[in-house]
Scaffold this active site. Structure first.
Site, PDB file in Angstrom:
ATOM      1  N   SER A  54      30.447  53.485  45.671  1.00  0.00           N
ATOM      2  CA  SER A  54      31.046  53.730  44.625  1.00  0.00           C
ATOM      3  C   SER A  54      30.870  52.774  43.353  1.00  0.00           C
ATOM      4  CB  SER A  54      32.731  53.051  44.962  1.00  0.00           C
ATOM      5  OG  SER A  54      32.743  51.724  44.926  1.00  0.00           O
ATOM      6  N   SER A  63      32.567  50.604  41.555  1.00  0.00           N
ATOM      7  CA  SER A  63      33.449  49.528  41.229  1.00  0.00           C
ATOM      8  C   SER A  63      32.738  48.258  40.625  1.00  0.00           C
ATOM      9  CB  SER A  63      34.418  49.089  42.563  1.00  0.00           C
ATOM     10  OG  SER A  63      33.501  48.587  43.395  1.00  0.00           O
ATOM     11  N   SER A 123      38.420  49.132  39.828  1.00  0.00           N
ATOM     12  CA  SER A 123      38.092  48.329  40.861  1.00  0.00           C
ATOM     13  C   SER A 123      39.504  48.118  41.767  1.00  0.00           C
ATOM     14  CB  SER A 123      37.223  47.275  40.759  1.00  0.00           C
ATOM     15  OG  SER A 123      36.975  46.384  41.723  1.00  0.00           O
ATOM     16  N   LYS A 136      32.280  42.693  46.291  1.00  0.00           N
ATOM     17  CA  LYS A 136      32.778  42.323  44.999  1.00  0.00           C
ATOM     18  C   LYS A 136      32.028  41.021  44.544  1.00  0.00           C
ATOM     19  CE  LYS A 136      35.881  45.748  45.360  1.00  0.00           C
ATOM     20  NZ  LYS A 136      36.047  47.049  44.431  1.00  0.00           N
TER      21      LYS A 136
END
Length: 304
Positions: free
Chosen positions: A89, A91, A252, A146
């Protein structure tokens, strides 16, 4: 899915390893003894071809013996050294793009057994600014990636697209909340729902890393995780936990929405992109969507 694969890998290694060990120390000796007995019984006149055939292990044993060393090396490398991951993705844009394949250093945050992710030997803890892979707290079967922005004891505020951090400290001279400095880079390189995104350098660490912000999308404060005793957009990181944000701040799902990353959920630190594929293509392309349209060699090795 990742835990299921790890379990399968462990079971295959265990089964093939047992077969390899049994053949080496038990079955092979039995076959050798039977051949010796046959030689004695026939006056050492048994045909060499027959002897060679009799000394061979059954096919399933040979297959297990050939698989075991390979699968054992894969298990050790994947569980304790480096594991490859694909970015699914956007994010973490612009740091990581869809189609990036990264290497994650598994021993950065401790040597852990591969199935339950239980730490066996402590080797380190996340530092502020690390790009980390971890088990999603609300569904540990899913891996998330992250950036670690909050360490245990830190006080975090996210307001008007600005990150504020009050580092953990004791005493009367502790600093107050400080905005993490931002430097405008450019706009329009990336977009979200047709809206050009703004690119900033965020000095969370040195050198700064880049983030993206959508200037027209307000903060989704009503959806934020509410920690008892704090304001709606404020969090205090508990001991043994971390606060993680995506670099694509308005696209996100991260600690702002579901809370903190427990230390036991940490998988490892992303250290490099080893290959990167471009999957976007023109509408008239005959290639299926899962076939890459280009290799982005310029991204190999990059992560910050």
């Amino acid at each position: 899915m990742a835990s299921t694969f790890a379990l399968i890998l462990v079971l295959v290694t265990l089964v093939t390893g047992i077969i390899w060990a049994c053949d080496k120390w038990i079955w092979a000796k039995h076959r050798a003894q039977k051949i010796a007995d046959a030689q004695v019984a026939h006056g050492n006149k048994v045909d060499k071809t027959a002897l060679a055939k009799a000394s061979q292990a059954p096919g399933w044993i040979e297959q297990a013996k050939s698989i075991f060393p390979v699968i054992a090396v894969v298990l050790v490398l994947r569980s304790f050294v480096y594991e490859p991951f694909q970015i699914p993705s956007g994010s973490m844009m612009p740091t990581l793009l869809v189609g990036d394949f990264i290497l994650v250093e598994k021993f950065a945050y401790g040597l852990k057994e591969p199935v339950n992710n239980t730490r066996l030997i402590p080797t380190g803890t996340p530092e502020r600014g690390d790009v980390a892979v971890f088990k999603y707290p609300e569904n540990p079967r899913v891996d998330y990636i992250k950036r670690i922005v909050g360490l245990p004891g830190d006080r975090i505020v996210y307001q008007d697209k600005q990150l504020y951090i009050k580092p953990a400290c004791k005493g009367d001279d502790c600093p107050d909340f400080q905005p993490v400095p931002l430097t405008f880079r450019q706009g329009g390189e990336f977009s979200q729902m047709g809206i050009p995104l703004e690119r900033y350098g965020e000095a969370l660490i040195e050198p700064p890393h880049d983030i993206l912000r959508n200037p027209l999308l307000p903060d989704r404060i009503s959806m934020y995780y509410r920690q008892p005793g704090t304001a709606l957009n404020e969090w205090v990181v508990p001991e043994g936990h971390y606060f993680a944000l995506g670099d694509n701040r308005d696209n996100s799902t991260d600690s702002r929405f579901w809370g903190f990353v427990p230390e036991q959920n940490l998988v490892g630190k992303a250290v490099a992109i080893w290959i990167s594929f471009e999957f976007e293509r023109h509408a008239d392309s005959w290639l299926p969507s899962w076939v890459p349209s280009d290799v982005r060699f310029s991204r190999v090795g990059a992560i910050h």
